[in-house]
Every structure is written in C-alpha cells, then in structure tokens.
Design an enzyme around this catalytic site. Structure first.
Site, PDB file in Angstrom:
ATOM      1  N   THR B 125      36.134  37.048  66.492  1.00 16.82           N
ATOM      2  CA  THR B 125      36.200  37.565  65.122  1.00 16.82           C
ATOM      3  C   THR B 125      34.985  38.427  64.794  1.00 16.82           C
ATOM      4  O   THR B 125      33.860  38.122  65.186  1.00 16.82           O
ATOM      5  CB  THR B 125      36.305  36.387  64.132  1.00 16.82           C
ATOM      6  OG1 THR B 125      37.500  35.673  64.414  1.00 16.82           O
ATOM      7  CG2 THR B 125      36.330  36.861  62.691  1.00 16.82           C
ATOM      8  N   PRO B 127      33.468  41.376  61.493  1.00 15.07           N
ATOM      9  CA  PRO B 127      33.682  41.729  60.087  1.00 15.07           C
ATOM     10  C   PRO B 127      34.979  42.528  59.884  1.00 15.07           C
ATOM     11  O   PRO B 127      35.674  42.338  58.893  1.00 15.07           O
ATOM     12  CB  PRO B 127      32.448  42.574  59.742  1.00 15.07           C
ATOM     13  CG  PRO B 127      31.378  42.070  60.659  1.00 15.07           C
ATOM     14  CD  PRO B 127      32.082  41.664  61.927  1.00 15.07           C
ATOM     15  N   ALA B 129      37.499  42.666  62.308  1.00 12.16           N
ATOM     16  CA  ALA B 129      38.550  42.220  63.222  1.00 12.16           C
ATOM     17  C   ALA B 129      38.721  40.713  63.114  1.00 12.16           C
ATOM     18  O   ALA B 129      37.934  39.936  63.647  1.00 12.16           O
ATOM     19  CB  ALA B 129      38.205  42.597  64.664  1.00 12.16           C
ATOM     20  N   SER B 131      42.357  38.579  61.774  1.00  9.75           N
ATOM     21  CA  SER B 131      43.749  38.448  62.196  1.00  9.75           C
ATOM     22  C   SER B 131      44.145  39.624  63.097  1.00  9.75           C
ATOM     23  O   SER B 131      44.913  39.459  64.044  1.00  9.75           O
ATOM     24  CB  SER B 131      44.666  38.390  60.975  1.00  9.75           C
ATOM     25  OG  SER B 131      44.514  37.150  60.329  1.00  9.75           O
ATOM     26  N   ARG B 268      45.486  -0.844  44.288  1.00 11.22           N
ATOM     27  CA  ARG B 268      45.325  -0.320  42.938  1.00 11.22           C
ATOM     28  C   ARG B 268      46.477  -0.784  42.047  1.00 11.22           C
ATOM     29  O   ARG B 268      47.649  -0.572  42.382  1.00 11.22           O
ATOM     30  CB  ARG B 268      45.293   1.214  43.016  1.00 11.22           C
ATOM     31  CG  ARG B 268      45.441   1.941  41.710  1.00 11.22           C
ATOM     32  CD  ARG B 268      44.172   1.875  40.887  1.00 11.22           C
ATOM     33  NE  ARG B 268      44.300   2.686  39.689  1.00 11.22           N
ATOM     34  CZ  ARG B 268      43.483   2.565  38.646  1.00 11.22           C
ATOM     35  NH1 ARG B 268      42.488   1.694  38.677  1.00 11.22           N
ATOM     36  NH2 ARG B 268      43.644   3.330  37.597  1.00 11.22           N
ATOM     37  N   ILE B 337      47.828  10.433  44.914  1.00 10.55           N
ATOM     38  CA  ILE B 337      48.010   8.972  44.935  1.00 10.55           C
ATOM     39  C   ILE B 337      46.722   8.271  44.499  1.00 10.55           C
ATOM     40  O   ILE B 337      46.743   7.304  43.761  1.00 10.55           O
ATOM     41  CB  ILE B 337      48.466   8.499  46.340  1.00 10.55           C
ATOM     42  CG1 ILE B 337      49.902   8.973  46.589  1.00 10.55           C
ATOM     43  CG2 ILE B 337      48.374   6.984  46.469  1.00 10.55           C
ATOM     44  CD1 ILE B 337      50.390   8.802  48.015  1.00 10.55           C
ATOM     45  N   GLY B 340      42.412   9.747  39.805  1.00  8.45           N
ATOM     46  CA  GLY B 340      41.028  10.093  39.479  1.00  8.45           C
ATOM     47  C   GLY B 340      40.105   9.842  40.656  1.00  8.45           C
ATOM     48  O   GLY B 340      39.216  10.654  40.951  1.00  8.45           O
ATOM     49  N   GLU B 363      41.850  29.937  64.205  1.00  7.08           N
ATOM     50  CA  GLU B 363      42.655  30.027  65.435  1.00  7.08           C
ATOM     51  C   GLU B 363      44.065  30.548  65.110  1.00  7.08           C
ATOM     52  O   GLU B 363      45.058  30.063  65.628  1.00  7.08           O
ATOM     53  CB  GLU B 363      42.665  28.681  66.186  1.00  7.08           C
ATOM     54  CG  GLU B 363      41.251  28.292  66.602  1.00  7.08           C
ATOM     55  CD  GLU B 363      41.182  27.283  67.742  1.00  7.08           C
ATOM     56  OE1 GLU B 363      42.122  27.203  68.535  1.00  7.08           O
ATOM     57  OE2 GLU B 363      40.144  26.589  67.842  1.00  7.08           O
ATOM     58  N   SER B 366      48.190  30.967  59.138  1.00  5.33           N
ATOM     59  CA  SER B 366      49.623  30.658  59.035  1.00  5.33           C
ATOM     60  C   SER B 366      50.452  31.936  59.064  1.00  5.33           C
ATOM     61  O   SER B 366      51.543  31.969  59.644  1.00  5.33           O
ATOM     62  CB  SER B 366      49.902  29.884  57.744  1.00  5.33           C
ATOM     63  OG  SER B 366      49.415  28.571  57.869  1.00  5.33           O
TER      64      SER B 366
END
Lengths: 249, 382
Positions: B125, B127, B129, B131, B268, B337, B340, B363, B366
C-alpha cells in the site's frame, strides 16, 4: 537417573462437574478430560531435573482407558521421553494403582517416582504414600521445592506452621504440591514430535495385580446449594450478627 | 503435510489454553499500553507460533491451510493485536518468499522467520495505491547488480518491528499497470530505509502500522522475488492465501463475542428474569450463531479446496467478504445485548467492536472482494 512420573486422566479442572441422575457417579459423557494438574506439575519438575542434568530419562505411566494415551502424549510434548499405558476400562482404586506402579518400578528401576499429591477427581491423596510403603522407600509428600545432591533429595513441604524440609535417600517417592512450579505450555513443534515418542501398551493383567474394587460407592450427590447472603449496613451490624446470630465470635 | 487428528487436537487444545490463560487476561492492558509485553512475545516464539505456515525444512510447522485456519480461529478468541505479533510472519510477510523465492533466498531468511527472530512485513500500500494496488509508484531502478528503491509505503503492519520487508516496487516505468511491478526482499537496516511513527488507530491497539520511506535504498539483484514484472502476481497470491487466515480469525472473534453475550445475557436480569429469556435477545444470539457457523463452514471448505490445490480466488474472496462483514454484525449485536455496558470500556465489548472494523478494510476491502467475486462469477458465463 531415571524418573518415573505417573499421570492420571481426569475431568478438566475448568469443567463444572455434574452428578449422574441415578447418583451412581459423575457424568463423564462428552466432558473435556485433561491431565491431573498436580501430575502436570510433576512432569514439569521432572523435565526441569532433566534440563539441569540431574535426570537422564523421564518415563510417564498412566492407568486408564485407551484415551489416556492423549494424557501421556501431553507429557511427552512437555519433554518426557517415553510412555507406558496400562489399559483399564474400570476405575482402579488407589491400592491397586499403587500395586501396579510398584510392578512398573520393579521393571524400570527409577531413581525417583515423582507424582501428583492427589488426583482432582477422587481427591484420595493415597497412592504416593501407599506406593512408598509397598516399595519400602522413603516418601516426601506435598513438595514445594525439590533439590537433588548425590543420592539424596532435599524436599521442602508446606505445612500448617510454615515450611518443613526433609532429606530423603534415593530412590524415593516425592509427591507434588501446587506451588512447586508453573508447568510450561508444550510448544507446537514438541507436540508434533511427541507423536514419534514410544508408548508401551500394557494391561492390568500383564502385572498380575487384582484390580477388583474393594470399596463400594453408595451415593454421589451435588453439594448443597449455597444460601443467598445478606447485606449489612456497617461494621457494627456485621460484628453484632457474627456474635449473636452466627455465634462465631 | 496433514497432521493426524490426535496431534491436531492437541495442537488446537494447547493454543486454546494459551489464549485463555495467558492472552485474554492481558487484553485491557495491551489496549491501554498500545504494546504486547515482550515476555508474551517470547512465549509466542517458544510455542512456535511464528512458524505456523513455514515448511518444516526451514524450521516451521508446515501446517496445511485447514490446520492453519483452525489455529487462527483459536487465536481469534482474544484481541486481534496478539495475532498481529506473528501474523505477518505466518502470512503476508513470509508467503511471497515461501511461494516464489529461490532455495537460496528461503535458506537465508525462512529459518529466522519461523523462529520469530526476524519479524517480516509486507509493503504494498502507498498513499496513491491502496485498493488499486497495481498503481504502485515506488520505483526500483536497476543500477549494476542492484536496484535503487525510492518512494513511500503507507499503513504497513509491523513495520516498526520488522527486520525484513517484502516490497512491491515498479521496475518498468514504461508499463504503468500491474506488469511493471516487481517484489523485493529488503532488510530493515538497509541504508536509506526509514520507518515512521506508529499511526493512532481506531482499534487493535498493540498492533502497529507505520509509513515506510525508501530513499536511494540499494537492494541486491539476488533479493528480487520471482522475475521482473512478476511482483503483482506474487502480491495477489499472497493476499489470496491471507484472506482465508483473516476469515478464520473473524470466526474466532465472533465465537468469542457470542460466548461473552451468552454469559452476560444469562446473568443480567431485567423485568425479574435473565435477559437471555427474552425472545428479542434470543433472536440476536441466534442470528450471530447462525452467521458464525456459515462463515466457519466457508472457511473450512475453502481451506480444504486450497489444500487440494484447487483454485480458490473466488472462494477466498467470498469467504473474506462474508466473514469480515459477519463479525461486524456480531460485534454490533454484542454491543446491543450488553446495552449500556456494551458502550463502557471496562466490559471490553466496545473494544472488540472497534477491533473488528479493520477486517472489512485490510487485505482487500469488502468492495474489492465484491469485484473479485463478480468478475470470477461472470467469467463462468461469458
């Protein structure tokens, strides 16, 4: 010197133990099993003795079902040299275990038997002492420190009043307590190499020891559920309750 | 080389125990200090974790892809920063060399990579280059029996600890795309190579990424991996493999989060009973469990395909896409779930929520995975 380390396959210490509905024992179906933690400490101590040059060979012996091979492999991955599995599908009681180990000692002639002080399943705390008696060897139990010099071992034991140090002549039976050492994690390469180390397969019959049970389990029950506690407002109330209600001070 | 089931189970059990007893208790400390304690790194070396994927001929374990994925699932059960310590040696930092290196190159570097003495890093990678990885601008100009490298690399994992970089640089400026790129092995002590300060990241504290700058860095010709112009091919093969490992880590983190959620939900109490008894909470647990199982199945199936030398470009991209998005949803539900408590640092759930966000980006994001999946699928019908 050769060190013999007996190891037991027991229910894993992280598992919440459940009693069978018919109260005949503990439910072991699909339960994770591992090496008895005190035995792991014994294996670690034996490996350290070998690394220091005080021991030449470490032989691990287990008595139990064929799956106990996994327990022996764990010890081999930690650094033991070879294993002996005495197969038995029935529960072998402490005296019979001690007799079998006596027979193994007869064949192997180790300079020391290093073993857990007790197994966390039965909590009998009996085999080490029985074995020493059968062999007529000195015993040093609950070791928190083991040092070898020549044909003597100096063993420190944790007793109620502090520390007690015994000198025993070798060969001897030494049983390990929790603070003797912190067992290593077997490295991944050593786990792979352990597969190539030999395990000698035996049966209880090979040693001519009668393993028929002499004890009868009447009933196994879960410990009573703990009652919920109470909150006290301050120290004065706590003292008052301890004095007047609990009657402990 | 596939292990027998008994040895494989012992290997997995040893790692599970190491993760549970040694790593998990340190999660908060590692996040706070932004560093993994050196004693833990030494234990990882002793365990052999740096050499999971490397050929036993060079001192590694030589695990199959399926075995490596099973191990990665276990390592996923704790902060991803721990896995990063040796992750580059197992994956992107070593695999270019392992797959395309000469015998001489492998003998020179792989034993020290397998032992963990040498930490490796993968520098693709830039600056401009990311994706668009074929847009590499870092130049490698031939000068006698060496190349001279100039340019800068960005967000390079483990750069501050690396002793060896696999660097992608353009050897043929006349060819702007993938074909002008070559791969090089560059020791970190090469004159002219400098590493920037670790970036402040959103999560995965304890694992560092830095800029790496090359100013007239001379690299001997014998350090080139593969032929001139083969760099992009090397990079793609390395990333293809890495996608499965990352996916397996995603499965591990998801399983960990489900475990945390269930323990919390059973304890809980609201409206007079554990929140686990409420069906709306159960719905979230069921969705998380189902998606995690699906991702695990994809990981294992694709790993087995790869072990059988079948092509897995489509499958690895689809697995990485699904697994990384999946763990994002599972982490989001975990915060929900916990309510808080899920938003409070002490419970560690918000930390994992931030940690897993990276899996959808690095890597191959998506969106890049989607492009690969569509391209490979359309190929079948064109």
């Amino acid at each position: 010197m050769k060190v013999l380390v007996p190891v037991k396959r027991v229910i894993d210490y992280n598992v919440k133990v459940r009693v069978k509905p018919d109260q005949s024992g503990v439910d072991l179906a699909n339960v994770k099993m591992s090496m008895n933690p005190f035995d792991e400490i014994a294996v670690e101590e034996a490996v350290r003795l070998k690394e220091k040059g005080a021991a030449e060979e470490i032989v691990v012996v287990s008595i139990g079902p064929s799956q106990a091979q996994e327990t022996i492999r764990t010890a081999l991955a930690m650094g033991a040299d070879r294993g002996i599995l005495i197969q038995s599908d029935v529960d072998v009681e402490p005296l019979a275990v001690a007799k079998l180990l006596k027979a193994v000692v007869g064949e192997e002639s180790p300079g020391m038997v290093l073993m857990g002080k007790q197994a966390i399943d039965g909590d009998n705390n009996a085999v080490g002492q029985m074995l020493a008696a059968l062999l007529d060897w000195p015993q040093a139990t609950f070791a928190s420190k083991v040092e070898l010099s020549g044909d003597k071992a100096s063993v420190t034991r944790e007793v109620d009043g502090g520390l007690q140090t015994l000198a025993v002549a070798l060969p001897a039976v030494v049983t390990t307590d929790l603070r003797l050492n912190e067992p290593r994690y077997a490295s991944l390469p050593n786990i792979m190499k352990a597969k190539k180390k030999p395990i000698d397969m035996k049966s209880t019959g090979d040693y001519g020891v009668d393993v028929a049970p002499r004890l009868k389990v009447l009933k196994v029950t879960e410990p009573a559920k703990r009652q919920a506690g109470v909150k006290v407002a301050d120290a004065a109330e706590l003292v008052s309750k301890l004095k007047n209600e609990a009657g402990v001070i | 080389m596939a292990l027998d089931p008994e040895t494989r189970d012992q290997l997995i059990a040893a790692i599970r125990r190491f993760v549970a007893e040694r790593l998990r208790p340190l999660e908060a400390q590692v996040a706070e200090d932004d560093a993994v304690p050196e004693a833990i790194v030494a234990e990882m070396r002793d365990m052999g974790l740096f050499g999971l994927s490397i050929d036993p001929a060079y001192g590694g374990l030589g695990l199959s892809m399926e075995e490596e994925c099973l191990v990665a699932v276990e390592l996923g059960r704790t902060s991803p920063a721990f896995r990063s310590v040796f992750g580059t040696n197992v994956g992107i930092g070593s695999q270019g060399l392992a797959m395309f290196g000469t015998e001489e190159q492998k003998a020179r570097f792989l034993p020290r990579i397998a032992s963990g003495e040498l930490v490796t890093s993968f520098a693709l990678t830039e600056p401009e280059a990311g994706s668009d990885s074929a847009a590499v601008q870092t130049r490698a100009s031939r000068d006698g029996d060496a190349y001279v490298l100039n340019g800068s690399k960005r967000y390079i994992t483990n750069a501050d600890k690396a002793g060896l970089f696999t660097v992608m640089a353009r050897t043929d400026p006349a060819r702007p795309g993938a074909k002008g790129v070559s791969a090089f092995l560059v020791p970190s002590d090469s004159p002219g190579l400098s590493v920037g300060r670790p970036e402040q990241k959103m999560g995965q504290h304890g694992a560092h990424v830095c800029d790496v700058v090359f100013e007239d860095v001379r690299v001997p010709v014998e350090n080139r991996i593969g032929a001139e112009g083969e760099g992009f091919k090397v990079a793609m093969q390395v990333l293809d493999r890495g996608r499965l490992h990352i996916s397996a880590v995603c499965v591990g983190v998801a399983e960990r989060l489900i475990e945390d959620c269930c323990r919390y939900a059973l304890e809980r109490r609201q409206f007079g009973k554990p929140i686990a008894e409420f069906q709306l909470v159960q719905g979230m647990i069921a969705d998380s469990r189902t998606e995690t199982m699906a991702a695990r199945a994809m990981v294992m199936e694709t790993a087995r395909l790869r072990d059988a030398d079948a092509p897995t470009t489509l499958e690895a991209a689809a697995t990485k896409y699904f697994a990384s998005e999946m763990v994002g949803r599972v982490a989001d539900r975990a915060v929900q779930i916990f309510g808080g408590a899920g938003y409070i640092a002490d419970y560690g759930i918000e930390r994992l929520y931030r940690d897993v966000r990276l899996f959808r980006i690095y890597e191959g994001s998506s969106q890049i995975q989607q492009l690969i999946i569509a391209r490979e699928t359309l190929k079948d019908f064109a």
